[in-house]
Motif scaffolding. Sequence first.
Motif, PDB file in Angstrom:
ATOM      1  N   THR A  51       0.841  -1.192   0.000  1.00  0.00           N
ATOM      2  CA  THR A  51       0.000   0.000   0.000  1.00  0.00           C
ATOM      3  C   THR A  51       0.880   1.248   0.000  1.00  0.00           C
ATOM      4  OG1 THR A  51      -0.149   0.325   2.402  1.00  0.00           O
ATOM      5  CG2 THR A  51      -1.665  -1.273   1.425  1.00  0.00           C
ATOM      6  N   THR A  52       0.233   2.399   0.031  1.00  0.00           N
ATOM      7  CA  THR A  52       0.959   3.660  -0.067  1.00  0.00           C
ATOM      8  C   THR A  52       1.640   4.077   1.228  1.00  0.00           C
ATOM      9  OG1 THR A  52      -1.156   4.755   0.365  1.00  0.00           O
ATOM     10  CG2 THR A  52      -0.444   4.615  -1.934  1.00  0.00           C
ATOM     11  N   THR A  56      -2.741   3.586   5.355  1.00  0.00           N
ATOM     12  CA  THR A  56      -3.605   2.953   4.356  1.00  0.00           C
ATOM     13  C   THR A  56      -3.560   1.432   4.476  1.00  0.00           C
ATOM     14  OG1 THR A  56      -1.850   3.101   2.669  1.00  0.00           O
ATOM     15  CG2 THR A  56      -3.462   4.888   2.750  1.00  0.00           C
ATOM     16  N   SER A  86      -7.267   4.977  11.477  1.00  0.00           N
ATOM     17  CA  SER A  86      -7.624   3.940  10.509  1.00  0.00           C
ATOM     18  C   SER A  86      -8.961   3.304  10.854  1.00  0.00           C
ATOM     19  CB  SER A  86      -6.526   2.875  10.462  1.00  0.00           C
ATOM     20  OG  SER A  86      -6.407   2.204  11.708  1.00  0.00           O
ATOM     21  N   CYS A 207      -7.542  -1.616  -2.323  1.00  0.00           N
ATOM     22  CA  CYS A 207      -6.431  -0.711  -2.643  1.00  0.00           C
ATOM     23  C   CYS A 207      -6.403  -0.312  -4.116  1.00  0.00           C
ATOM     24  CB  CYS A 207      -5.097  -1.360  -2.276  1.00  0.00           C
ATOM     25  SG  CYS A 207      -4.830  -1.552  -0.504  1.00  0.00           S
ATOM     26  N   GLN A 222     -10.250   2.472  -2.772  1.00  0.00           N
ATOM     27  CA  GLN A 222      -9.358   3.632  -2.799  1.00  0.00           C
ATOM     28  C   GLN A 222      -8.201   3.350  -3.748  1.00  0.00           C
ATOM     29  OE1 GLN A 222      -9.564   6.527  -1.269  1.00  0.00           O
ATOM     30  NE2 GLN A 222     -11.005   6.265   0.413  1.00  0.00           N
ATOM     31  N   TYR A 224      -4.781   3.017  -3.216  1.00  0.00           N
ATOM     32  CA  TYR A 224      -3.743   2.862  -2.205  1.00  0.00           C
ATOM     33  C   TYR A 224      -2.575   2.055  -2.760  1.00  0.00           C
ATOM     34  CZ  TYR A 224      -6.887   4.435   1.608  1.00  0.00           C
ATOM     35  OH  TYR A 224      -7.707   5.165   2.437  1.00  0.00           O
TER      36      TYR A 224
END
Length: 373
Positions: A51-52, A56, A86, A207, A222, A224
């Motif tokens: 993920t980023t 995330t 989160s 993601c 999203q 991500y």
Amino acid sequence: MIPIADPDIGPEERDAVQSVMASGQLADGEEVRRFEREFADFCGADYGVATTNGTTALHAALEALGIGEDDAVITTPFSFVASANSIRLTGATPVFADVEPLALTLDPQAVESVLRARDDVEAILAVHLYGTPAAMNGLRKLADEYDVYLVEDAAQAHGAEYRGERVGTIGDVGCFSFYPTKNMTTGEGGLITTDDPGIAERAARFCDHGRTEGYEHAVVGQNYRMTSLCAAIGREQLKRLPEFNVARRGNAAYLTDRLDGVVETPTEPPGVCSVFHQYTVRTDDRDRLRRHLDTRGVDTGVYYPIPIHEQPAYDDVPGESGDFPVAERAADRVLSLPVHPGLTTDDLDEIASAVESFDESTTRVADTGRMDI
């Protein structure tokens, strides 16, 4: 100034980035898939989802577990705010439980009290604070007994072990951060580990905009996705992570040998192998010690001076000042010293000497407590 953190980016990482740039595949791609597999293998997990960033990773993991509105998730008030953020990003409510007085991670007895009092809890989110694993045996038993998920926030604990198992594999899902100050970095990034193929599939889909294939989107998701540039750095950093962690543990051992009895030094519970993302001492004269170290050229950090339940953004969340006395006391007393692999022998001696030279009228006041592992 001896810095509190010093990311070590070498020629191998630069060459790897150049190779990705030459390939033209800069965004999500096969380089990311390789990093996911390699990091999951390192942890001992079956699946990895990049993920980023660490936040995330936590958000996507909770979404993959089906956490959402009308649900509650138990977590610690003594962590970086992302741990609780989160939960709120899913629409769920974070419910805080106090921490152990020794390792400052979630207290299983406090968690059990919450579980007994509420019937809307769907998960426990444990944080491996400062690189030291939480009391996972007690938390795993509670998760099984009350039929809730156990999520590991391992953002600070790459390679840490609990009773011979690497973190990220003990709960239902683990979440890591690769921010530049962490034990290894991708520049910015995160990763989810799990042994459950369904969780991995749902997290990866979330993601990637909820995509199933092409332009078909089964759920709202999203963007991500990790970039191939970040993954290239991460693959080289992962090769060096064991040596980084050995150096951190060695530096921590030196500091403890010099400073035990001068200040309250970190506790490594039996059966636990910390990777010392931070070397965090405790003292009743934290602010004055910090100013003294600054004059000696030693950088320090306070992680975290305001417990999450006392943050303005959490005024509407259950929990008030005085409800979590161990976390609140820790927030007033913790001070992190440099422990990163870039420290020289002279650096370590200067750090220890600077603390030892602090006004002798400052006395050590030790917490006493229990570590339920």
